[in-house]
Scaffold this motif. Structure first.
Motif, PDB file in Angstrom:
ATOM      1  N   GLY A  34      33.938   5.248  29.509  1.00  0.00           N
ATOM      2  CA  GLY A  34      33.167   6.360  30.059  1.00  0.00           C
ATOM      3  C   GLY A  34      32.585   6.021  31.416  1.00  0.00           C
ATOM      4  O   GLY A  34      32.605   6.844  32.340  1.00  0.00           O
ATOM      5  N   TYR A  35      32.082   4.813  31.559  1.00  0.00           N
ATOM      6  CA  TYR A  35      31.495   4.373  32.840  1.00  0.00           C
ATOM      7  C   TYR A  35      32.538   4.399  33.952  1.00  0.00           C
ATOM      8  O   TYR A  35      32.285   4.928  35.033  1.00  0.00           O
ATOM      9  CB  TYR A  35      30.923   2.967  32.684  1.00  0.00           C
ATOM     10  N   PHE A  36      33.704   3.848  33.689  1.00  0.00           N
ATOM     11  CA  PHE A  36      34.729   3.791  34.730  1.00  0.00           C
ATOM     12  C   PHE A  36      35.280   5.177  35.055  1.00  0.00           C
ATOM     13  O   PHE A  36      35.627   5.456  36.207  1.00  0.00           O
ATOM     14  CB  PHE A  36      35.844   2.823  34.352  1.00  0.00           C
ATOM     15  N   GLN A  37      35.344   6.060  34.067  1.00  0.00           N
ATOM     16  CA  GLN A  37      35.769   7.428  34.347  1.00  0.00           C
ATOM     17  C   GLN A  37      34.747   8.132  35.227  1.00  0.00           C
ATOM     18  O   GLN A  37      35.102   8.815  36.188  1.00  0.00           O
ATOM     19  CB  GLN A  37      35.975   8.208  33.045  1.00  0.00           C
ATOM     20  N   LYS A  43      33.519   8.902  42.849  1.00  0.00           N
ATOM     21  CA  LYS A  43      34.254   8.541  44.062  1.00  0.00           C
ATOM     22  C   LYS A  43      35.047   9.740  44.582  1.00  0.00           C
ATOM     23  O   LYS A  43      35.070   9.998  45.794  1.00  0.00           O
ATOM     24  CB  LYS A  43      35.194   7.374  43.772  1.00  0.00           C
ATOM     25  N   ASP A  44      35.695  10.486  43.685  1.00  0.00           N
ATOM     26  CA  ASP A  44      36.448  11.675  44.088  1.00  0.00           C
ATOM     27  C   ASP A  44      35.525  12.726  44.698  1.00  0.00           C
ATOM     28  O   ASP A  44      35.852  13.343  45.714  1.00  0.00           O
ATOM     29  CB  ASP A  44      37.189  12.271  42.891  1.00  0.00           C
ATOM     30  N   THR A  51      35.016  15.109  53.232  1.00  0.00           N
ATOM     31  CA  THR A  51      36.017  15.976  53.857  1.00  0.00           C
ATOM     32  C   THR A  51      35.399  17.329  54.213  1.00  0.00           C
ATOM     33  O   THR A  51      35.593  17.835  55.319  1.00  0.00           O
ATOM     34  CB  THR A  51      37.210  16.181  52.906  1.00  0.00           C
ATOM     35  N   GLN A  52      34.649  17.899  53.274  1.00  0.00           N
ATOM     36  CA  GLN A  52      34.005  19.191  53.525  1.00  0.00           C
ATOM     37  C   GLN A  52      33.003  19.078  54.666  1.00  0.00           C
ATOM     38  O   GLN A  52      32.894  19.977  55.491  1.00  0.00           O
ATOM     39  CB  GLN A  52      33.310  19.689  52.255  1.00  0.00           C
ATOM     40  N   SER A  53      32.287  17.972  54.737  1.00  0.00           N
ATOM     41  CA  SER A  53      31.325  17.753  55.823  1.00  0.00           C
ATOM     42  C   SER A  53      32.030  17.710  57.173  1.00  0.00           C
ATOM     43  O   SER A  53      31.551  18.301  58.158  1.00  0.00           O
ATOM     44  CB  SER A  53      30.556  16.463  55.577  1.00  0.00           C
ATOM     45  N   ARG A  54      33.161  17.030  57.231  1.00  0.00           N
ATOM     46  CA  ARG A  54      33.925  16.973  58.477  1.00  0.00           C
ATOM     47  C   ARG A  54      34.415  18.356  58.894  1.00  0.00           C
ATOM     48  O   ARG A  54      34.354  18.724  60.072  1.00  0.00           O
ATOM     49  CB  ARG A  54      35.109  16.026  58.328  1.00  0.00           C
TER      50      ARG A  54
END
Length: 83
Positions: A34-37, A43-44, A51-54
């Motif tokens: 669960g932690y790694f998911q 991160k995603d 990307t949206q900020s750019r």
């Protein structure tokens, strides 16, 4: 003589210890999965936000440029009326 699983060490059977250790390992594996998911999801999301900020920064720069052009046109029209 009893089987290996039913021998007692000060009131604790080997079978109970095996069940406890197996359960603990199962819980730890579940928590780590669960932690790694969640870490991957974060991160995603962070990447998507960057990307949206750019994109928003580029849009803002384009709009600022258009505002400057319109201000110059308005200024030119004002000067044309005064003459």
């Amino acid at each position: 003589m009893t089987t290996f699983e039913h021998r007692e060490i000060r009131g604790i059977t080997i079978k109970n210890m095996i069940v406890t250790i197996t359960s603990t390992i199962s819980i730890v594996v579940s928590v780590m999965t669960g932690y790694f998911q969640l870490k991957g999801d974060i991160k995603d999301i962070r990447s998507s936000q960057e990307t949206q900020s750019r994109v928003n920064e580029i849009r803002l720069k384009v709009l600022e440029g258009q505002v400057n052009v319109l201000q110059q046109e308005v200024q030119g029209l004002k000067e044309g009326k005064k003459s």
